[in-house]
Structures are given as structure tokens and as C-alpha cells.
Design an enzyme around this catalytic site. Structure first.
Site, PDB file in Angstrom:
ATOM      1  N   GLU A   3       5.080  -4.873   7.146  1.00 28.81           N
ATOM      2  CA  GLU A   3       4.404  -3.780   7.862  1.00 28.81           C
ATOM      3  C   GLU A   3       4.957  -3.579   9.268  1.00 28.81           C
ATOM      4  O   GLU A   3       4.942  -2.466   9.800  1.00 28.81           O
ATOM      5  CB  GLU A   3       2.893  -4.050   7.942  1.00 28.81           C
ATOM      6  CG  GLU A   3       2.160  -3.919   6.620  1.00 28.81           C
ATOM      7  CD  GLU A   3       2.117  -5.199   5.797  1.00 28.81           C
ATOM      8  OE1 GLU A   3       2.897  -6.142   6.082  1.00 28.81           O
ATOM      9  OE2 GLU A   3       1.300  -5.267   4.858  1.00 28.81           O
ATOM     10  N   ALA A  42       0.872  -1.178   0.000  1.00 25.81           N
ATOM     11  CA  ALA A  42       0.000   0.000   0.000  1.00 25.81           C
ATOM     12  C   ALA A  42       0.909   1.229   0.000  1.00 25.81           C
ATOM     13  O   ALA A  42       2.076   1.148   0.395  1.00 25.81           O
ATOM     14  CB  ALA A  42      -0.885  -0.026   1.235  1.00 25.81           C
ATOM     15  N   GLY A  73       0.583  -4.816   1.078  1.00 23.94           N
ATOM     16  CA  GLY A  73      -0.668  -4.837   0.325  1.00 23.94           C
ATOM     17  C   GLY A  73      -0.500  -5.449  -1.063  1.00 23.94           C
ATOM     18  O   GLY A  73      -1.481  -5.917  -1.658  1.00 23.94           O
ATOM     19  N   GLU A  80      -0.832  -9.054  -0.393  1.00 24.27           N
ATOM     20  CA  GLU A  80      -2.255  -9.290  -0.070  1.00 24.27           C
ATOM     21  C   GLU A  80      -3.099  -9.307  -1.351  1.00 24.27           C
ATOM     22  O   GLU A  80      -4.018 -10.115  -1.479  1.00 24.27           O
ATOM     23  CB  GLU A  80      -2.732  -8.215   0.920  1.00 24.27           C
ATOM     24  CG  GLU A  80      -2.074  -8.415   2.285  1.00 24.27           C
ATOM     25  CD  GLU A  80      -2.234  -7.247   3.237  1.00 24.27           C
ATOM     26  OE1 GLU A  80      -2.007  -6.090   2.801  1.00 24.27           O
ATOM     27  OE2 GLU A  80      -2.585  -7.478   4.401  1.00 24.27           O
TER      28      GLU A  80
HETATM   29  N1  CAA Z   1       4.666   3.251  -0.591  1.00 27.30           N
HETATM   30  C1  CAA Z   1       5.045   4.402  -1.163  1.00 27.30           C
HETATM   31  N2  CAA Z   1       6.200   4.522  -1.849  1.00 27.30           N
HETATM   32  C2  CAA Z   1       6.981   3.445  -1.975  1.00 27.30           C
HETATM   33  C3  CAA Z   1       6.624   2.197  -1.418  1.00 27.30           C
HETATM   34  C4  CAA Z   1       5.394   2.128  -0.706  1.00 27.30           C
HETATM   35  N3  CAA Z   1       4.953   0.984  -0.181  1.00 27.30           N
HETATM   36  N4  CAA Z   1       7.621   1.308  -1.696  1.00 27.30           N
HETATM   37  C5  CAA Z   1       8.539   1.960  -2.414  1.00 27.30           C
HETATM   38  N5  CAA Z   1       8.157   3.251  -2.594  1.00 27.30           N
HETATM   39  C6  CAA Z   1       8.886   4.305  -3.320  1.00 27.30           C
HETATM   40  C7  CAA Z   1      10.060   4.825  -2.511  1.00 27.30           C
HETATM   41  O1  CAA Z   1       9.641   5.766  -1.559  1.00 27.30           O
HETATM   42  C8  CAA Z   1      10.906   5.393  -3.596  1.00 27.30           C
HETATM   43  O2  CAA Z   1      10.389   6.645  -3.977  1.00 27.30           O
HETATM   44  P1  CAA Z   1      11.348   7.949  -4.112  1.00 27.30           P
HETATM   45  O3  CAA Z   1      12.259   7.581  -5.252  1.00 27.30           O
HETATM   46  O4  CAA Z   1      10.390   9.046  -4.413  1.00 27.30           O
HETATM   47  O5  CAA Z   1      12.062   8.059  -2.819  1.00 27.30           O
HETATM   48  C9  CAA Z   1      10.692   4.449  -4.769  1.00 27.30           C
HETATM   49  O6  CAA Z   1       9.463   3.778  -4.493  1.00 27.30           O
HETATM   50  C10 CAA Z   1      11.780   3.396  -4.892  1.00 27.30           C
HETATM   51  O7  CAA Z   1      11.909   2.743  -3.630  1.00 27.30           O
HETATM   52  P2  CAA Z   1      13.313   2.607  -2.845  1.00 27.30           P
HETATM   53  O8  CAA Z   1      14.217   3.730  -3.191  1.00 27.30           O
HETATM   54  O9  CAA Z   1      12.996   2.402  -1.398  1.00 27.30           O
HETATM   55  O10 CAA Z   1      13.840   1.265  -3.529  1.00 27.30           O
HETATM   56  P3  CAA Z   1      14.868   0.205  -2.926  1.00 27.30           P
HETATM   57  O11 CAA Z   1      15.196  -0.701  -4.051  1.00 27.30           O
HETATM   58  O12 CAA Z   1      15.947   0.869  -2.165  1.00 27.30           O
HETATM   59  O13 CAA Z   1      13.994  -0.614  -1.817  1.00 27.30           O
HETATM   60  C11 CAA Z   1      12.055  -1.779  -0.976  1.00 27.30           C
HETATM   61  C12 CAA Z   1      12.927  -1.422  -2.208  1.00 27.30           C
HETATM   62  C13 CAA Z   1      12.846  -2.678  -0.014  1.00 27.30           C
HETATM   63  C14 CAA Z   1      10.839  -2.530  -1.515  1.00 27.30           C
HETATM   64  C15 CAA Z   1      11.633  -0.480  -0.246  1.00 27.30           C
HETATM   65  O14 CAA Z   1      11.108   0.434  -1.206  1.00 27.30           O
HETATM   66  C16 CAA Z   1      10.564  -0.677   0.816  1.00 27.30           C
HETATM   67  O15 CAA Z   1      10.888  -1.139   1.887  1.00 27.30           O
HETATM   68  N6  CAA Z   1       9.321  -0.293   0.501  1.00 27.30           N
HETATM   69  C17 CAA Z   1       8.200  -0.373   1.470  1.00 27.30           C
HETATM   70  C18 CAA Z   1       7.708  -1.798   1.651  1.00 27.30           C
HETATM   71  C19 CAA Z   1       6.606  -1.837   2.678  1.00 27.30           C
HETATM   72  O16 CAA Z   1       6.784  -1.509   3.826  1.00 27.30           O
HETATM   73  N7  CAA Z   1       5.402  -2.254   2.232  1.00 27.30           N
HETATM   74  C20 CAA Z   1       4.244  -2.326   3.103  1.00 27.30           C
HETATM   75  C21 CAA Z   1       3.417  -1.081   2.952  1.00 27.30           C
HETATM   76  S1  CAA Z   1       2.132  -0.938   4.171  1.00 27.30           S
HETATM   77  C22 CAA Z   1       0.900  -1.935   3.622  1.00 27.30           C
HETATM   78  O17 CAA Z   1       0.969  -2.524   2.565  1.00 27.30           O
HETATM   79  C23 CAA Z   1      -0.297  -2.012   4.532  1.00 27.30           C
HETATM   80  C24 CAA Z   1      -1.320  -3.012   4.156  1.00 27.30           C
HETATM   81  O18 CAA Z   1      -1.255  -4.156   4.554  1.00 27.30           O
HETATM   82  C25 CAA Z   1      -2.493  -2.632   3.363  1.00 27.30           C
END
Ligand code: CAA
Length: 257
Positions: A131, A65, A108, A111
């Protein structure tokens, strides 16, 4: 609706949707999920489409998400915004959905993939519920569907630590149906979706409903449910055609009724 965050394709009897926010690793914001639900509903209404296919790009199916969109929301916003309900809307689609997953499939995103009926993974796929690392828990069905898919111990490990599974681990755990090289993950999934789409639409609908029942209730209620749906299949012309074609050693011609 003009789509900004997804691409929609029609290939024979397969309706294909590509998640298309590559700059954000296909993070699933409200707008993207709304578009996805709309596109799937349109495909659901199209009698020429037998199977749906969902994928992202090689780097990410979806990294979850959209954290940036959610970060400042309060509990009541989150509860009343009907955002998470968009995942439930995907779960209400009655046609089979194949997910082709490469790269990150997190939060998400996982999911959403688990709501699809079959996951085809590339060797580079990574599956996780991270998460816990941002101070929350899976919120779009992950604690329930992941536990049913891989069992309690592995689900707990993933949900409590955020550890990602490799594609091979996901295969061993039963989360995905097959792992293929990244170069062919999409074409393999397209082939699979095409094969599914060639079957009787009535039988597909009954079969999906019956398998999902295995996920949602007890074994005894699932068996009773399956029995009723199996009997109902015998009210369709496709059942007569399918069984007669077998007896007559020819290919069946499905009518969809
Ligand atoms: N939401 C918003 N933006 C996201 C994102 C997310 N879930 N995942 C990645 N992005 C964005 C980053 O912010 C980044 O944007 P900017 O260039 O503007 O900074 C871009 O995508 C590229 O990401 P990274 O620079 O972080 O890429 P990376 O290769 O270094 O890392 C990753 C990859 C390990 C997947 C890392 O992006 C990450 O940890 N992302 C979040 C994963 C996460 O926590 N997901 C769960 C979300 S909460 C949820 O889903 C709740 C639910 O159950 C409904």
C-alpha cells in the site's frame, strides 16, 4: 445470492470458496467481499461443514483491495461505506478457515489470508503489503496482524517498503504453516481442511477461539481465557466420547455437542 465473483464448492465436510476475478488478479472489490461473507455465513450455518477452505488461482490468491474502485473515494466514504468491515465479518466466522495461497497475496489479499486460521503456500506465493507504493497504508488489519505474525522488524520492512516475501521467507517468519509445490498446493490444503473437518466441531470452535485469544490480548488474560474454555470442553459429549474412544482404542464418533 447469485455469486459473480466467487465459486462455491462442497467437498464432504469441507466448504470451499474460490476467489474468481482472474482478469483483475482477484482484486477484492465490494461485491466480491460481500459474496465471500455471504458464502462463509451459509457454510457457518451448515452443520455438515466442519472446515472452510479459501483460495484463488495459481497466479493470484488476491492482489489486494480493488484500487480502481477506491481511487476516487474520500475519507468519509471510506469510513462509512462498510467496505473494510467485510474483512471483520470474515474474522467473525467461528469455523476454522484454511487459506491455500499461490502467486500474489498482497494488501487486502494478505490481510484476508491472515484472517484465515492456517495458510498453506505454494512455492510461487508472494506475500506483501504494497500500500505504501500507492500512497496509503494497510487498512484491513495488516499493520496489526502482520506485526503479530512476523514480528516488528520484518513487518516494518514490508509495510514501509512494500517488499514482497517469498514463500520460503514467509515460512521462516511464521506467516505460513507449510510450503508445497504449486502442483499440489490446493490438494494439500484440501487434505488439511478435510482432516480438521473430521474433528469434534465443539472442540474446534473452542480451540480456534482460544488460539485467537493469544493474538488479541496479554499472555495472562489469554491463559485465563484458555483455562475457562478448556474446562468448558468437559461439558461436551464430544469430550467424553473422545477420551473414552482413546481408552477403548477405537475411533471417536463426534456428535457436535
Ligand atoms: N486493484 C484493482 N485492479 C488490480 C489490482 C488491484 N489491487 N491488482 C491488479 N489489478 C488489475 C490490473 O489493473 C490489471 O488490469 P488491466 O488488465 O485491466 O489493466 C490486471 O489486474 C493485471 O494486473 P497487472 O497488469 O498489473 O499484472 P502484473 O503481473 O504486471 O503485476 C502486480 C502484478 C505486481 C500484483 C500488480 O498488479 C500490482 O502491483 N497490483 C496492485 C497491488 C497492490 O497495490 N495491492 C494493494 C491494494 S490496496 C489495499 O489492499 C488496501 C487495504 O489494505 C485494504
Amino acid at each position: 445470492m447469485a455469486y459473480e465473483n466467487i465459486l462455491v464448492f462442497r467437498e464432504g465436510a469441507v466448504g470451499r470458496v474460490q476467489l474468481n476475478r482472474p482478469q483483475a488478479l482477484n482484486a477484492l472489490n465490494f461485491r466480491l467481499m460481500t459474496e465471500l461473507v455471504e458464502a462463509f455465513r451459509e457454510m457457518e450455518r451448515d452443520p455438515g461443514i466442519g472446515c472452510l477452505l479459501l483460495h484463488g488461482n495459481e497466479k493470484a490468491f488476491a492482489a489486494g483491495a480493488d484500487i480502481k474502485e477506491m481511487a476516487e473515494l474520500g475519507a468519509i466514504d471510506m469510513y462509512t461505506r462498510d467496505y473494510i468491515e467485510l474483512w471483520d465479518e470474515v474474522a467473525r466466522i467461528k469455523k476454522p478457515i484454511v487459506a491455500a495461497v499461490s502467486g500474489y497475496c498482497l494488501g487486502g489479499g494478505l490481510e484476508l489470508a491472515m484472517i484465515c486460521d492456517i495458510i498453506v503456500a505454494s512455492e510461487t506465493a508472494k506475500f506483501g503489503q504494497p500500500e505504501i507504493n500507492i500512497g496509503v497504508l494497510p487498512g484491513a488489519g495488516g499493520t496489526q496482524r502482520l506485526t503479530r505474525a512476523v514480528g516488528k522488524s520484518l513487518a516494518m520492512e514490508m509495510v514501509l517498503t512494500g517488499r514482497m516475501l517469498t514463500a520460503q521467507e514467509a515460512l521462516a517468519a511464521g506467516l505460513v504453516s507449510r510450503v508445497v509445490p504449486v502442483e499440489v498446493y490446493l490438494s494439500e490444503a484440501q487434505k488439511l481442511a478435510g482432516e480438521i473437518a473430521s474433528k469434534s466441531p465443539v472442540a474446534l470452535r473452542l480451540a480456534k477461539e482460544a488460539v485467537l485469544q493469544a493474538f488479541e490480548g496479554s499472555l495472562s488474560s489469554g491463559l485465563a481465557y484458555e483455562r475457562r474454555l478448556f474446562a468448558m470442553a468437559f461439558a461436551s459429549e464430544d469430550q467424553k466420547e473422545g477420551m473414552r474412544a482413546f481408552t477403548e482404542k477405537r475411533k471417536p464418533e463426534w456428535k457436535g455437542r
